[in-house]
Design a protein around this motif. Sequence first.
Motif, PDB file in Angstrom:
ATOM      1  N   HIS A 115       0.029   7.590   0.921  1.00 17.71           N
ATOM      2  CA  HIS A 115       0.909   6.948   1.905  1.00 17.71           C
ATOM      3  C   HIS A 115       0.730   5.432   1.948  1.00 17.71           C
ATOM      4  N   VAL A 116      -0.510   4.967   1.971  1.00 18.26           N
ATOM      5  CA  VAL A 116      -0.788   3.533   2.108  1.00 18.26           C
ATOM      6  C   VAL A 116      -1.073   2.972   0.721  1.00 18.26           C
ATOM      7  N   CYS A 117      -0.035   2.439   0.097  1.00 21.93           N
ATOM      8  CA  CYS A 117      -0.138   2.006  -1.298  1.00 21.93           C
ATOM      9  C   CYS A 117      -0.204   0.492  -1.457  1.00 21.93           C
ATOM     10  N   TYR A 118       0.209  -0.251  -0.422  1.00 25.20           N
ATOM     11  CA  TYR A 118       0.321  -1.706  -0.528  1.00 25.20           C
ATOM     12  C   TYR A 118      -0.292  -2.383   0.692  1.00 25.20           C
ATOM     13  N   PRO A 119      -0.686  -3.659   0.551  1.00 29.81           N
ATOM     14  CA  PRO A 119      -1.121  -4.416   1.726  1.00 29.81           C
ATOM     15  C   PRO A 119      -0.012  -4.468   2.775  1.00 29.81           C
ATOM     16  N   LYS A 120      -0.416  -4.647   4.019  1.00 32.90           N
ATOM     17  CA  LYS A 120       0.527  -4.631   5.137  1.00 32.90           C
ATOM     18  C   LYS A 120       1.700  -5.582   4.926  1.00 32.90           C
ATOM     19  N   ALA A 121       1.430  -6.774   4.412  1.00 30.87           N
ATOM     20  CA  ALA A 121       2.482  -7.779   4.256  1.00 30.87           C
ATOM     21  C   ALA A 121       3.445  -7.462   3.117  1.00 30.87           C
ATOM     22  N   HIS A 122       3.119  -6.447   2.308  1.00 30.92           N
ATOM     23  CA  HIS A 122       3.938  -6.173   1.123  1.00 30.92           C
ATOM     24  C   HIS A 122       4.449  -4.735   1.076  1.00 30.92           C
ATOM     25  N   TRP A 123       4.587  -4.120   2.248  1.00 33.74           N
ATOM     26  CA  TRP A 123       5.164  -2.775   2.282  1.00 33.74           C
ATOM     27  C   TRP A 123       6.602  -2.777   1.780  1.00 33.74           C
ATOM     28  N   GLN A 124       7.314  -3.882   1.981  1.00 33.50           N
ATOM     29  CA  GLN A 124       8.691  -3.992   1.502  1.00 33.50           C
ATOM     30  C   GLN A 124       8.761  -4.792   0.202  1.00 33.50           C
ATOM     31  N   ASP A 125       8.112  -5.937   0.178  1.00 34.55           N
ATOM     32  CA  ASP A 125       8.129  -6.818  -0.993  1.00 34.55           C
ATOM     33  C   ASP A 125       6.887  -6.530  -1.836  1.00 34.55           C
ATOM     34  N   HIS A 126       7.000  -5.598  -2.773  1.00 31.36           N
ATOM     35  CA  HIS A 126       5.845  -5.150  -3.541  1.00 31.36           C
ATOM     36  C   HIS A 126       5.375  -6.144  -4.596  1.00 31.36           C
ATOM     37  N   GLY A 127       6.273  -6.984  -5.057  1.00 35.16           N
ATOM     38  CA  GLY A 127       6.009  -7.808  -6.226  1.00 35.16           C
ATOM     39  C   GLY A 127       4.686  -8.551  -6.232  1.00 35.16           C
ATOM     40  N   PRO A 128       4.381  -9.363  -5.209  1.00 36.67           N
ATOM     41  CA  PRO A 128       3.127 -10.129  -5.246  1.00 36.67           C
ATOM     42  C   PRO A 128       1.877  -9.254  -5.315  1.00 36.67           C
TER      43      PRO A 128
END
Length: 205
Positions: free
Chosen positions: A82-95
């Motif tokens: 479920h938690v695959c990305y940092p909080k700031a990048h749940w939508q913008d995965h690129g960085p």
Amino acid sequence: MPITFPRELPDVGYVTADVVLREGVTASPAASGLINYTQVAPTAWEATLTTRPLLLSQFAEVEAWWLSLRGGLRSVLFRHPHVCYPKAHWQDHGPADDPGNLVSVTDGNVLSVSSVDAALVLTPGDRIGLERSSRYYVGRVTEVAGTDTTRTITVEPPPFATVAQAGAVVRFAKPAILMRPVPDSFQAPRSGRFYTVSFKLVESA
């Protein structure tokens, strides 16, 4: 196709995927009336997972996966479903998809990281990973500083020495750790046509 280990989690959908850190510390009273704290076991992540309701054919696939692990003799490459990305990048995965490079470690848990995307934003509570020579580590970010393509990241628990070496890959997206089954934790109660499977995994070297 031959099965290769460590295995990934079965892709069946999970209702819960709770991951907690077992710190391996005990407290006991001393003769002086104070409390002694002792590290009695290495820190380790433990995951408790519960699937969505599964049909018999889906349950059979999960059970076959579990049996292939032979009670913990074989390992799992665990990534949180479920938690695959940092909080700031749940939508913008690129960085976050762009991995960094570990330059050095100070005080056991302060990571100097280079070659990150300049737009990467980390906040306390995010998880990051280290990878080196088929060894894996996941830690929780407690503090972060830096601009442009470098970051200084403080993590808990401290990474173990075999992976915390200069040149290790730093993962900000879908960090992985090696885990093994907790014996006798597999359960699959049935309700009508559906099975709900739950099991536990614990971090291993």
